[in-house]
Motif scaffolding. Structure first.
Motif, PDB file in Angstrom:
ATOM      1  N   ALA A  54     -29.848 -32.185  44.495  1.00  0.00           N
ATOM      2  CA  ALA A  54     -29.005 -33.373  44.636  1.00  0.00           C
ATOM      3  C   ALA A  54     -27.759 -33.100  45.453  1.00  0.00           C
ATOM      4  CB  ALA A  54     -28.633 -33.936  43.251  1.00  0.00           C
ATOM      5  N   LEU A  55     -27.906 -32.360  46.534  1.00  0.00           N
ATOM      6  CA  LEU A  55     -26.769 -32.181  47.439  1.00  0.00           C
ATOM      7  C   LEU A  55     -26.529 -33.502  48.159  1.00  0.00           C
ATOM      8  CD1 LEU A  55     -27.674 -28.697  48.928  1.00  0.00           C
ATOM      9  CD2 LEU A  55     -26.163 -29.231  47.020  1.00  0.00           C
ATOM     10  N   PHE A  56     -25.282 -33.776  48.486  1.00  0.00           N
ATOM     11  CA  PHE A  56     -24.971 -35.023  49.183  1.00  0.00           C
ATOM     12  C   PHE A  56     -25.375 -34.865  50.647  1.00  0.00           C
ATOM     13  CE2 PHE A  56     -21.499 -34.594  45.909  1.00  0.00           C
ATOM     14  CZ  PHE A  56     -22.152 -35.368  44.970  1.00  0.00           C
ATOM     15  N   THR A  94     -21.011 -32.109  54.574  1.00  0.00           N
ATOM     16  CA  THR A  94     -21.273 -30.722  54.955  1.00  0.00           C
ATOM     17  C   THR A  94     -21.295 -29.853  53.700  1.00  0.00           C
ATOM     18  OG1 THR A  94     -18.935 -30.217  55.151  1.00  0.00           O
ATOM     19  CG2 THR A  94     -20.044 -31.021  57.143  1.00  0.00           C
ATOM     20  N   ILE A  95     -21.666 -28.583  53.906  1.00  0.00           N
ATOM     21  CA  ILE A  95     -21.691 -27.669  52.761  1.00  0.00           C
ATOM     22  C   ILE A  95     -20.295 -27.554  52.150  1.00  0.00           C
ATOM     23  CG2 ILE A  95     -22.150 -25.273  52.093  1.00  0.00           C
ATOM     24  CD1 ILE A  95     -24.566 -27.202  52.956  1.00  0.00           C
ATOM     25  N   SER A 106     -22.992 -15.733  49.519  1.00  0.00           N
ATOM     26  CA  SER A 106     -23.353 -15.375  50.902  1.00  0.00           C
ATOM     27  C   SER A 106     -23.634 -16.607  51.743  1.00  0.00           C
ATOM     28  CB  SER A 106     -24.584 -14.472  50.937  1.00  0.00           C
ATOM     29  OG  SER A 106     -24.513 -13.513  49.936  1.00  0.00           O
ATOM     30  N   LEU A 107     -22.731 -17.545  51.700  1.00  0.00           N
ATOM     31  CA  LEU A 107     -22.920 -18.776  52.480  1.00  0.00           C
ATOM     32  C   LEU A 107     -21.865 -18.879  53.583  1.00  0.00           C
ATOM     33  CD1 LEU A 107     -23.590 -21.196  49.514  1.00  0.00           C
ATOM     34  CD2 LEU A 107     -25.225 -20.667  51.302  1.00  0.00           C
ATOM     35  N   GLN A 108     -21.164 -17.759  53.852  1.00  0.00           N
ATOM     36  CA  GLN A 108     -20.121 -17.838  54.875  1.00  0.00           C
ATOM     37  C   GLN A 108     -20.741 -18.262  56.201  1.00  0.00           C
ATOM     38  OE1 GLN A 108     -20.811 -14.950  53.108  1.00  0.00           O
ATOM     39  NE2 GLN A 108     -18.944 -13.747  52.865  1.00  0.00           N
ATOM     40  N   GLY A 109     -20.004 -19.072  56.921  1.00  0.00           N
ATOM     41  CA  GLY A 109     -20.461 -19.511  58.235  1.00  0.00           C
ATOM     42  C   GLY A 109     -21.333 -20.755  58.180  1.00  0.00           C
ATOM     43  N   MET A 110     -21.646 -21.198  56.971  1.00  0.00           N
ATOM     44  CA  MET A 110     -22.514 -22.374  56.861  1.00  0.00           C
ATOM     45  C   MET A 110     -21.732 -23.600  56.424  1.00  0.00           C
ATOM     46  SD  MET A 110     -25.985 -20.917  55.539  1.00  0.00           S
ATOM     47  CE  MET A 110     -26.574 -19.381  56.226  1.00  0.00           C
ATOM     48  N   GLU A 111     -20.405 -23.438  56.234  1.00  0.00           N
ATOM     49  CA  GLU A 111     -19.655 -24.526  55.615  1.00  0.00           C
ATOM     50  C   GLU A 111     -19.702 -25.827  56.393  1.00  0.00           C
ATOM     51  OE1 GLU A 111     -18.721 -21.449  56.296  1.00  0.00           O
ATOM     52  OE2 GLU A 111     -16.548 -21.242  56.506  1.00  0.00           O
ATOM     53  N   ASN A 112     -19.933 -25.739  57.706  1.00  0.00           N
ATOM     54  CA  ASN A 112     -19.949 -26.981  58.477  1.00  0.00           C
ATOM     55  C   ASN A 112     -21.346 -27.532  58.701  1.00  0.00           C
ATOM     56  OD1 ASN A 112     -17.162 -27.158  58.747  1.00  0.00           O
ATOM     57  ND2 ASN A 112     -17.201 -25.625  60.385  1.00  0.00           N
ATOM     58  N   ARG A 138     -29.565 -30.537  55.028  1.00  0.00           N
ATOM     59  CA  ARG A 138     -30.918 -30.491  55.580  1.00  0.00           C
ATOM     60  C   ARG A 138     -31.097 -29.348  56.575  1.00  0.00           C
ATOM     61  NH1 ARG A 138     -28.411 -34.871  57.837  1.00  0.00           N
ATOM     62  NH2 ARG A 138     -27.923 -34.636  60.052  1.00  0.00           N
ATOM     63  N   GLN A 139     -29.996 -28.738  57.026  1.00  0.00           N
ATOM     64  CA  GLN A 139     -30.108 -27.637  57.977  1.00  0.00           C
ATOM     65  C   GLN A 139     -30.248 -26.290  57.271  1.00  0.00           C
ATOM     66  OE1 GLN A 139     -26.373 -28.978  59.777  1.00  0.00           O
ATOM     67  NE2 GLN A 139     -27.410 -29.014  61.752  1.00  0.00           N
ATOM     68  N   LEU A 140     -30.289 -26.316  55.940  1.00  0.00           N
ATOM     69  CA  LEU A 140     -30.372 -25.077  55.178  1.00  0.00           C
ATOM     70  C   LEU A 140     -31.766 -24.886  54.593  1.00  0.00           C
ATOM     71  CD1 LEU A 140     -27.329 -25.125  55.496  1.00  0.00           C
ATOM     72  CD2 LEU A 140     -27.101 -24.658  53.074  1.00  0.00           C
ATOM     73  N   SER A 141     -32.110 -23.624  54.329  1.00  0.00           N
ATOM     74  CA  SER A 141     -33.390 -23.350  53.677  1.00  0.00           C
ATOM     75  C   SER A 141     -33.297 -23.723  52.202  1.00  0.00           C
ATOM     76  CB  SER A 141     -33.731 -21.879  53.804  1.00  0.00           C
ATOM     77  OG  SER A 141     -32.867 -21.138  52.967  1.00  0.00           O
ATOM     78  N   GLY A 142     -34.442 -23.760  51.547  1.00  0.00           N
ATOM     79  CA  GLY A 142     -34.467 -24.116  50.129  1.00  0.00           C
ATOM     80  C   GLY A 142     -33.603 -23.183  49.292  1.00  0.00           C
ATOM     81  N   GLY A 143     -33.687 -21.894  49.579  1.00  0.00           N
ATOM     82  CA  GLY A 143     -32.916 -20.917  48.822  1.00  0.00           C
ATOM     83  C   GLY A 143     -31.424 -21.118  49.019  1.00  0.00           C
TER      84      GLY A 143
END
Lengths: 364, 526
Positions: free
Chosen positions: A91-93, A97-98, A128-134, A138-143
């Motif tokens: 249920a991510l919005f 963004t992240i 370990s999500l640095q660099g993904m904040e923006n 839907r641009q992320l993997s399931g994990g």
């Protein structure tokens, strides 16, 4: 970590929830100890998710009380309960963004920008999500999405965490990996965690306490060891792991042993903890790995021993599973030392270890 | 809570009340007259007959277009696709207008090419015009279904030994039967309710909408107009709910699961080029229709003097306030329809208030009501206190808005269903109250349905004739009404100039909407 130092405890007292004419949760009572990892385990439709949603306040109980931190929360809307939940589908919005996802709850709390940034950064690093904040979900993997969902819940700094089958959307290998990480994280942060799953392996490997649910009722509460080796009823025994049931009758109590008679003869069981009396009908539960198997050529049975014939076998590498027919009953027997005598066939003896046969007192 | 009450109240007032007003206005005796007066009774038969034959011709052409565009490797596919959008963004009766310009007394083809005089007013002409006007509606539905059929199924049939014809007969066609039926019913309801085309070219082949209009415009005979409108409403509602609840649920589209990219199997060459020629022929006619309009808009006097001129546009500019009215009312009504529908859909979907199913029904009900009926309903329901709105701009805005509610409501509802409960629950869980979660989560996620609902409503509103014809006053005349007046007076050139202007505006709006949608990664569905 900026966790709430106050201890948390969830107390559920005689809670009932109806959906139309269906009783989804039926007079359930459960205490979730401080800092524990408590799992609600059961088949789909057993009421485990409903119970969790009652804690989070998405549903209101039709009867009974729920206490969080000694405060009765019946009637408190979900947004005032402080019970961060990780949803099964995360249920991510999707439009945020992240960073916005993780910071949303903090923003609602009215924290300053710098505080928010600090806390979110901490989470990004922890998962370990640095660099993904923006990026967008839907641009992320399931994990990765799953870790964002966890971060979004944990960033709130509450002492309670609710997890609704969070691993079910991961592939098998990742699931086992995350299982360990999650448990480690929970122990490190000391967060009281309520975990919903239908996967017995997850429940056994992660929990301090397991509550097995069926049809809206809690069938047993106990440690993983108790749930597995000392199930209180057939449902629990059957749902967690594989089991052989034997119809039996208590014959006598001799010193430290209970002698039970059954169709194949007699079994001597260690007495500890059981309060049975002679003549009582019971069901014995024996795990497949608690039965040993050996070749038999003479057809003679000894004490705690049965003579039978292998009907089917299945080689799984670390073990061989046999289906052995002894008179009218078929037993499932696991041999965890397959290299000892290879894959057997034909006539065999199986024997029960009296310390490992469990009496289901309530059934019979 | 207050919001819910307002929405429910408004829905009842503007959907249910006009409906009840019209149906209950005539006496039983008025109703009996419908069967006694042969002219009215015949109007009913004419309407049904025209609906029937047009539906068949539209569906066949629509299927050929859909099949060609989806499955065939032929040239001009982009052009064909464009052709299927044109009539949807055009005012109604535009094809009728072109038809007169082509085949009428001063028609290019009849007078100047063939030099013959034929009576073009009647059912044959209307049939042709309705077919060209409404086949795109069926095309849209059939196209969607045809494209969604898994290619695996046809390969499975080939694998079992079926010939191309057998594959079509046994697999492809049965699978898109729900689409064909759905498309046919959409056409039927549009032809049945259509008012502009029969008014212009049906001649003595009077239909229910034109008769109802005559009763009011000619004699201000409200009871009879109500009877005729109700006679129109019954089949319309029947067809609508048949389409929605019967055909709408018979879709095989989702059963195959994951799609593997296999190319469509080849259609035999002969069939392929045959279908292509049909599409080409229809396309030629449509291009002719619109070409004639453009030529007409720039001509001195249609049929007499072909010299190029801008005088028609100068005339149009002199009366630009009417175009401006069109824009203003279309904009306001679409904004109202899109916003209102969003809240209505949210209530229906997420709030349990006991009458959800009934509200949902009211949300889609205007889709079943012919525009003409709605127009009559509005003048009857809102010409006295406390809601005396007759003659105001507000009544036009409200009429168009509620006529468009189903379009916006459906797209909002679909958008909400995609969001899923847990996303909103996640917001509540993180501390957002109901208002906050609606504002932060639901609203942003409904942007796309909102925009597409708004755009489609705008196009429908700016080209609408049937609803507004009863609601306009001298101060609030809109473009389509001016065109109708000009056509009826035989001022073809100016009518064409007005029409070209309206279509241009419609296309600009469509283009802008598509541009915005593209940025969000979605496409606009008309």
């Amino acid at each position: 970590m900026s966790l709430n130092p106050n201890d948390a405890i969830i107390r559920i007292q005689n809670v009932t929830k109806w959906f139309g004419s269906i009783k989804a949760v039926d007079n359930v009572s459960l205490n979730v100890p401080r800092g524990s990892f408590t799992t609600l385990l059961g088949p789909s439709g057993c009421g485990k998710t409903t119970l969790m949603r009652l804690i989070a306040g998405f549903y209101e109980a039709d009867g009974g009380d729920i206490y969080i931190d000694c405060k009765r929360v019946n009637g408190v809307p979900p947004y005032k309960r402080n019970t961060p939940l990780v949803f099964q589908e995360y249920a991510l919005f999707p439009h945020m963004t992240i960073f916005e996802n993780i910071s949303y709850g903090l923003k609602l709390k009215g924290l300053s920008k710098t505080e928010i940034k600090e806390k979110v950064d901490e989470m990004l690093q922890m998962f370990s999500l640095q660099g993904m904040e923006n990026r967008f979900p839907r641009q992320l993997s399931g994990g990765q999405q799953q870790r964002v969902a966890l971060a979004r819940a944990l960033v709130m700094g509450q002492s309670i965490l609710l997890l609704d089958e969070p691993l079910s959307n991961l592939d098998a290998k990742l699931r086992v990996e995350v299982r360990g990480e999650l448990r480690e994280l929970q122990q490190r942060l000391g967060i009281t965690t309520v975990y919903v799953t239908h996967d017995q392996d997850e429940a056994l490997s992660m929990s301090d306490v397991i509550a097995v649910m069926d049809n809206g009722i809690i069938r047993q509460i106990g440690s993983p060891w108790e749930i597995y080796f000392k199930p209180r009823n057939k449902f629990v025994a059957n749902f967690v792991g594989t089991v052989n049931f034997i119809q039996a009758k208590i014959k006598e109590i001799a010193g430290s042993n209970i002698i039970a008679s059954y169709a194949g003869g007699e079994i001597s069981i260690r007495r500890e903890g059981y309060s049975v009396s002679p003549g009582q009908r019971v069901i014995l539960a024996v795990r497949p790995e608690c039965i040993s198997i050996s070749e038999n050529n003479d057809g003679v049975s000894g004490a705690n021993q049965l003579f039978g014939e292998i009907k089917k076998s299945s080689f799984l590498g670390h073990m061989i599973r046999y289906w052995v027919k002894c008179r009218e009953q078929e037993f499932i027997v696991d041999d965890f030392n397959p290299s000892r005598h290879g894959c057997m066939s034909g006539k065999v003896n199986i024997s029960f270890d009296g310390n490992k046969v469990h009496i289901l007192e309530g059934e019979g | 809570m207050l919001t819910i009450l307002c929405i429910v109240l408004a829905t009842f007032t503007f959907v249910l009340w006009p409906l009840i007003k019209v149906v209950t206005f005539p006496t039983i005796d008025d109703y009996m007259n419908f069967f006694r007066v042969q002219r009215w009774y015949y109007a009913g038969l004419h309407s049904l007959y025209m609906t029937f034959i047009s539906t068949i011709s539209c569906t066949i052409i629509a299927f050929i277009f859909a099949y060609t565009i989806v499955r065939l490797d032929v040239p001009f596919k982009r052009l064909f696709r464009f052709i299927t959008v044109l009539p949807i963004v055009s005012p109604p009766f535009i094809i009728a207008l072109s038809y007169i310009l082509l085949f009428g007394g001063q028609g290019i083809i009849t007078k100047h090419l063939l030099n013959i005089k034929v009576d073009i007013y009647g059912w044959q002409g209307l049939w042709l015009v309705q077919t060209i006007t409404f086949f795109p509606y069926a095309y849209a539905v059939i196209y969607g279904v045809l494209r969604a059929i898994s290619t695996n199924l046809e390969y499975a049939a080939f694998n079992l030994g079926a010939s191309p014809w057998q594959v079509f007969r046994d697999v492809i066609f049965p699978l898109c039967r729900p689409g064909v039926a759905g498309g046919a019913l959409v056409v039927a309801i549009n032809v049945l309710a259509d008012f502009g085309n029969p008014l212009l070219i049906a001649g003595n082949f009077y239909t229910l909408p034109t008769e109802a209009y005559m009763q009011i415009a000619g004699w201000y005979n409200l009871p009879t107009a109500s009877v005729l409108a109700t006679a129109l409403l019954l089949p319309a509602v029947t067809i609508f709910f048949l389409q929605r609840y019967w055909v709408g649920r018979r879709s095989y589209v989702t059963i195959t699961g994951k799609e593997i990219d296999l190319a469509f199997s080849k259609t035999p060459s002969l069939v392929k080029w045959l279908l292509f020629s049909v599409c080409l022929a229809v396309t030629t006619v449509v291009i002719l229709v619109y070409g004639v309009l453009v030529i007409g808009a720039f001509s001195q006097a249609w049929g007499y003097n072909w010299a190029l001129t801008l005088k028609n546009f100068r005339y149009m500019l002199a009366r630009f306030v009417e175009i401006y009215n069109s824009l203003k009312f279309a904009f306001l009504s679409s904004l109202l329809a899109a916003s209102f529908s969003m809240v209505l859909a949210y209530i229906v979907q997420k709030k349990q208030i006991g009458i959800n199913r009934f509200l949902d029904f009211l949300g889609i009900l205007p889709g079943a009501i012919p525009g003409l009926f709605l127009g009559i309903g509005f003048i009857m329901a809102f010409n006295e206190k406390p809601l005396a709105l007759t003659g105001t701009g507000l009544i036009i805005v409200l009429g168009l808005a509620f006529w468009n509610i189903p379009t916006c409501y459906s797209s909002s509802l679909a958008g909400l269903q995609q969001i899923g409960n847990s996303v909103e629950e996640a917001a509540l869980n993180l501390g957002a109250n109901n208002f906050r979660s609606f504002k932060d989560i639901i609203l942003p996620l409904l942007q796309v349905p909102f925009l597409s609902g708004f755009a489609v409503s705008f196009l429908r509103a700016i080209t609408n004739l049937s609803v507004v014809i009863f609601l306009v006053s001298p101060r609030t005349v809109v473009g389509t009404i001016s065109i109708l007046g000009l056509v009826q007076n035989g001022v073809w050139g100016s009518a064409a100039a007005f029409t070209v202007t309206l279509i241009t505006i419609a296309f600009v709006v469509l283009g802008i909407a598509q541009l915005i949608m593209k940025k969000t990664g979605k496409s606009l569905d008309i």
